[in-house]
Structures are given as structure tokens and as C-alpha cells.
Write an enzyme that holds these catalytic residues in place. Sequence first.
Site, PDB file in Angstrom:
ATOM      1  N   ASN A   5     -47.549  12.977  79.388  1.00 57.77           N
ATOM      2  CA  ASN A   5     -47.188  13.017  77.970  1.00 57.77           C
ATOM      3  C   ASN A   5     -48.343  13.708  77.070  1.00 57.77           C
ATOM      4  OD1 ASN A   5     -46.322  12.779  75.229  1.00 57.77           O
ATOM      5  ND2 ASN A   5     -46.240  10.758  75.374  1.00 57.77           N
TER       6      ASN A   5
ATOM      7  N   GLU B 132     -45.238   0.320  77.813  1.00 59.10           N
ATOM      8  CA  GLU B 132     -46.366   0.747  77.288  1.00 59.10           C
ATOM      9  C   GLU B 132     -46.785  -0.246  76.355  1.00 59.10           C
ATOM     10  OE1 GLU B 132     -47.094   5.585  77.853  1.00 59.10           O
ATOM     11  OE2 GLU B 132     -45.905   5.124  75.879  1.00 59.10           O
TER      12      GLU B 132
ATOM     13  N   GLY C 254     -51.001   9.436  78.857  1.00 57.39           N
ATOM     14  CA  GLY C 254     -51.447  10.429  77.682  1.00 57.39           C
ATOM     15  C   GLY C 254     -52.460  11.096  77.655  1.00 57.39           C
ATOM     16  N   GLY C 255     -53.660  10.559  77.253  1.00 62.90           N
ATOM     17  CA  GLY C 255     -54.933  11.457  77.301  1.00 62.90           C
ATOM     18  C   GLY C 255     -55.476  12.408  78.402  1.00 62.90           C
TER      19      GLY C 255
ATOM     20  N   SER D 259     -53.905   3.918  78.548  1.00 62.21           N
ATOM     21  CA  SER D 259     -55.042   4.243  79.250  1.00 62.21           C
ATOM     22  C   SER D 259     -55.130   4.413  80.580  1.00 62.21           C
ATOM     23  CB  SER D 259     -56.039   3.143  78.470  1.00 62.21           C
ATOM     24  OG  SER D 259     -56.037   3.280  77.192  1.00 62.21           O
TER      25      SER D 259
ATOM     26  N   GLU E  83     -44.933   5.676  69.347  1.00 62.83           N
ATOM     27  CA  GLU E  83     -45.412   6.373  68.157  1.00 62.83           C
ATOM     28  C   GLU E  83     -44.133   6.755  67.552  1.00 62.83           C
ATOM     29  OE1 GLU E  83     -47.761   9.005  70.485  1.00 62.83           O
ATOM     30  OE2 GLU E  83     -49.177   7.245  70.845  1.00 62.83           O
TER      31      GLU E  83
ATOM     32  N   GLY F  70     -54.102   4.867  74.036  1.00 58.94           N
ATOM     33  CA  GLY F  70     -54.978   5.827  73.306  1.00 58.94           C
ATOM     34  C   GLY F  70     -56.525   4.724  73.122  1.00 58.94           C
TER      35      GLY F  70
ATOM     36  N   HIS G 216     -40.707   6.322  72.473  1.00 61.42           N
ATOM     37  CA  HIS G 216     -41.856   6.075  72.624  1.00 61.42           C
ATOM     38  C   HIS G 216     -42.713   5.198  71.403  1.00 61.42           C
ATOM     39  CE1 HIS G 216     -46.444   6.778  72.714  1.00 61.42           C
ATOM     40  NE2 HIS G 216     -46.225   7.180  73.950  1.00 61.42           N
TER      41      HIS G 216
ATOM     42  N   LYS H  79     -48.326  14.314  74.134  1.00 57.41           N
ATOM     43  CA  LYS H  79     -48.144  14.192  72.829  1.00 57.41           C
ATOM     44  C   LYS H  79     -48.339  15.527  71.862  1.00 57.41           C
ATOM     45  CE  LYS H  79     -49.578   9.525  73.794  1.00 57.41           C
ATOM     46  NZ  LYS H  79     -49.978   8.537  73.221  1.00 57.41           N
TER      47      LYS H  79
END
Length: 254
Positions: free
Chosen positions: A9, A170, A237-238, A216, A100, A176, A98, A11
Site C-alpha cells: 500500500n 492492521e 505500507g512504508g 510496520s 486512515e 507507521g 483502511h 498510500k
Amino acid sequence: MRKKIIAGNWKMNLKQQEGTILISEVVNMVKDEVTNNALVVLCPPFPHLGYAKKLFQSQANIFLGSQNCADKASGAYTGEVSAAILQSFEVDYVIIGHSERREYYKETDQTLAAKVNLTLENGLLPIFCCGETLQQRQAGQHFQLIQDQLTNGLFHLSAEQFSKVVIAYEPIWAIGTGVTASNDQAQEMHALIRKHLASKYGQAAAHQTTILYGGSVKADNAAELFACPDVDGGLVGGASLKSREFVNIVKAMK
Ligand code: 13P
């Protein structure tokens, strides 16, 4: 056997040229290395969807995902993108709910249920997210909350529709932050999710459902998390923004 999936993802990151480079690198690495155990789903921001699929058309184990879709079928909804439009761009998966989206854009269970329906009606596969805040976990509300999110977002589906759904757990406190759920925490929640799914759709259907962990996930913790019996992959994610790191996560699925 249920599908194992590693989904990236992105983002709201990466411009067109950066996206092109990242996808090309991932495709090349996935092609050259042994990653047969997991499907890869790349979920870039909307504008990238137009060209992304062309970069991995011949790659049978890479799929395209969107990070969201509209809760309406079509019409005067400025700024929205429908499931039908996504389908026409050969999108395969849609991330729905999600944290967010739930938090910053106030998406409710009702909105998410509508998105799930539209996704399925258009032949796309939902990746339905659930997760609790640290406060909710500390208050001991996390198990009930996750069950409610699943019930409200998905349990109106027929067994046939439900068989298309992927779940992503999640925990918000792990997104994050660099703090990953421990293997025990992840396994405990994934087992509970599977049990809850079984209470509605039966053991066999629950056993077939892919449940991803997100929060993470990195190359150096992925193998341990994926070794948990009820963790069927990751929503990353990251670490999905770096090709080598992401492909190492894919390779961690045994
Ligand atoms: P991070 O991997 O950056 O923690 O993000 C997880 C996530 O939200 C994936 O959807």
C-alpha cells in the site's frame, strides 16, 4: 490451500516516474527470484493505475490494487472513483476500510459495506481492513471491536460473495510507528478473526479466507509474522516503497 498475499500500500506517495521505476524494479526482482509462495498486489495511488498494469501484464503472480473506491455506482460525485472505473483499468483488488479512511475521512461501517458490495458487483476483490487503536486495546475492547467491524462491513454478504474477500488486520498503533504487533498478538487476533468468520460462514469458508497482517511489516520481521499459522501474508505500507525491502518481504513467505 488459501492464498498467501503480500500487498504493497503506497498510500499517498510517489510521483509517476518514481512509481514506474519502483514497479519495474519489483517486477524484475520477482521474476528473477523464488517468490512462488505468495501473490503480490501493488496498490499505488489512483493515477498510477492507468499505466501500472502494463508493466507487469505477463507476470502471473503480480496483481493491481486500488487503495479505495467510491460508495456510489456512478454519477455526480466529484473527486470520486467508482469500482466500475477501476474494473475498466484492470484493477484486481480494492483496499476497503483502511484505518486512515475510517479516521481521516470518517468512513462508517455503512459506507464500507456499500463499497464492499460495489467492489464485488464489479468483479473486484476487496481487501477489507480492521484494526483497533492503542486506547481500545488497553481498555480491553479490541476483540469486540474487530468482531463488530467484520460483522458490520461483511456479514451481509452471501457465502459465495464472502469467498472473494481478503481480510487485513492492521492494529492502528502499529501503523507507521515502527512498533509491530508481537507474533503472539498477531496470531491471537488472526485466530479470533477466523473463529468469528467461522461463526457466520462455517469452518471451511473461514479456513479458506486469507487474513493479512499490517503494521510496520519489514524485511527483518516478516518471516516471523508469516510463520504464525493464521497469518497469510502482509499489507505493507512504508516498506513497500523500496523495491529490495518489499521483495525481501515477499520472499519471507514460505
Ligand atoms: P506501515 O507498514 O507503514 O506501518 O503501514 C501499514 C499500513 O497501513 C498498510 O496498509
